[in-house]
Design a protein around this motif. Sequence first.
Motif, PDB file in Angstrom:
ATOM      1  N   LYS A  50       0.801  -1.225   0.000  1.00 34.81           N
ATOM      2  CA  LYS A  50       0.000   0.000   0.000  1.00 34.81           C
ATOM      3  C   LYS A  50       0.832   1.273   0.000  1.00 34.81           C
ATOM      4  CE  LYS A  50      -3.926  -2.224   2.173  1.00 34.81           C
ATOM      5  NZ  LYS A  50      -4.921  -2.179   3.220  1.00 34.81           N
ATOM      6  N   GLU A  51       2.079   1.179  -0.464  1.00 41.20           N
ATOM      7  CA  GLU A  51       2.942   2.355  -0.590  1.00 41.20           C
ATOM      8  C   GLU A  51       3.458   2.436  -2.015  1.00 41.20           C
ATOM      9  OE1 GLU A  51       6.080   2.398   2.261  1.00 41.20           O
ATOM     10  OE2 GLU A  51       4.717   2.662   3.936  1.00 41.20           O
ATOM     11  N   MET A  52       3.423   3.636  -2.577  1.00 42.15           N
ATOM     12  CA  MET A  52       3.961   3.866  -3.903  1.00 42.15           C
ATOM     13  C   MET A  52       5.399   4.341  -3.745  1.00 42.15           C
ATOM     14  SD  MET A  52       2.145   5.805  -7.055  1.00 42.15           S
ATOM     15  CE  MET A  52       0.785   4.645  -7.030  1.00 42.15           C
ATOM     16  N   ILE A  53       6.324   3.633  -4.372  1.00 41.82           N
ATOM     17  CA  ILE A  53       7.750   3.925  -4.255  1.00 41.82           C
ATOM     18  C   ILE A  53       8.249   4.397  -5.611  1.00 41.82           C
ATOM     19  CG2 ILE A  53      10.006   2.990  -3.680  1.00 41.82           C
ATOM     20  CD1 ILE A  53       8.395   0.733  -2.160  1.00 41.82           C
ATOM     21  N   ILE A  54       8.896   5.560  -5.637  1.00 40.53           N
ATOM     22  CA  ILE A  54       9.428   6.128  -6.872  1.00 40.53           C
ATOM     23  C   ILE A  54      10.935   5.907  -6.904  1.00 40.53           C
ATOM     24  CG2 ILE A  54       9.733   8.229  -8.228  1.00 40.53           C
ATOM     25  CD1 ILE A  54       7.265   9.365  -6.760  1.00 40.53           C
ATOM     26  N   PHE A  55      11.416   5.426  -8.032  1.00 41.86           N
ATOM     27  CA  PHE A  55      12.848   5.269  -8.271  1.00 41.86           C
ATOM     28  C   PHE A  55      13.239   6.203  -9.414  1.00 41.86           C
ATOM     29  CE2 PHE A  55      11.274   1.224  -6.699  1.00 41.86           C
ATOM     30  CZ  PHE A  55      12.187   0.904  -5.709  1.00 41.86           C
ATOM     31  N   ALA A  56      14.386   6.833  -9.309  1.00 38.98           N
ATOM     32  CA  ALA A  56      14.876   7.683 -10.393  1.00 38.98           C
ATOM     33  C   ALA A  56      16.364   7.907 -10.207  1.00 38.98           C
ATOM     34  CB  ALA A  56      14.150   9.027 -10.400  1.00 38.98           C
ATOM     35  N   THR A  57      17.037   8.168 -11.303  1.00 30.38           N
ATOM     36  CA  THR A  57      18.434   8.575 -11.261  1.00 30.38           C
ATOM     37  C   THR A  57      18.477  10.080 -11.424  1.00 30.38           C
ATOM     38  OG1 THR A  57      19.141   6.474 -12.219  1.00 30.38           O
ATOM     39  CG2 THR A  57      20.684   8.322 -12.367  1.00 30.38           C
ATOM     40  N   LEU A  58      19.087  10.758 -10.461  1.00 29.81           N
ATOM     41  CA  LEU A  58      19.174  12.217 -10.471  1.00 29.81           C
ATOM     42  C   LEU A  58      20.614  12.625 -10.709  1.00 29.81           C
ATOM     43  CD1 LEU A  58      17.094  12.977  -7.246  1.00 29.81           C
ATOM     44  CD2 LEU A  58      16.254  12.710  -9.585  1.00 29.81           C
ATOM     45  N   GLY A  59      20.809  13.608 -11.555  1.00 33.22           N
ATOM     46  CA  GLY A  59      22.143  14.132 -11.802  1.00 33.22           C
ATOM     47  C   GLY A  59      22.347  15.420 -11.024  1.00 33.22           C
TER      48      GLY A  59
END
Length: 101
Positions: A50-59
């Motif tokens: 029940k949790e939305m997890i965001i993944f991203a690569t940040l520069g």
Amino acid sequence: MVGSQAIVAFFHSNGSMVSYPTRLDSYAPSMAPEALSFPVSDVSTEYVNKEMIIFATLGLVGGGSKFNHVWQEGSTVLNDVPKAHSITGENIQSLGTIDFQ
């Protein structure tokens, strides 16, 4: 928060998860996908327990190792556009700094 650059995630009306970067340039931002002032790639989302997890690569830009971040949760998506979150309680206390050094 006006002036923030964000990665948002939500359930689309077709049931899929959507995530993308956007700019919050007013109290009624478009919330459309938009490039940020720093590189963002590999954006993805998972929904677990029940949790939305965001993944991203940040520069990081300018040779820095730190960035400020906030995290918020909203409960309303209308016509596949996320709407404003509460501006009280935990939503105004959810901030921090990450140092990658």
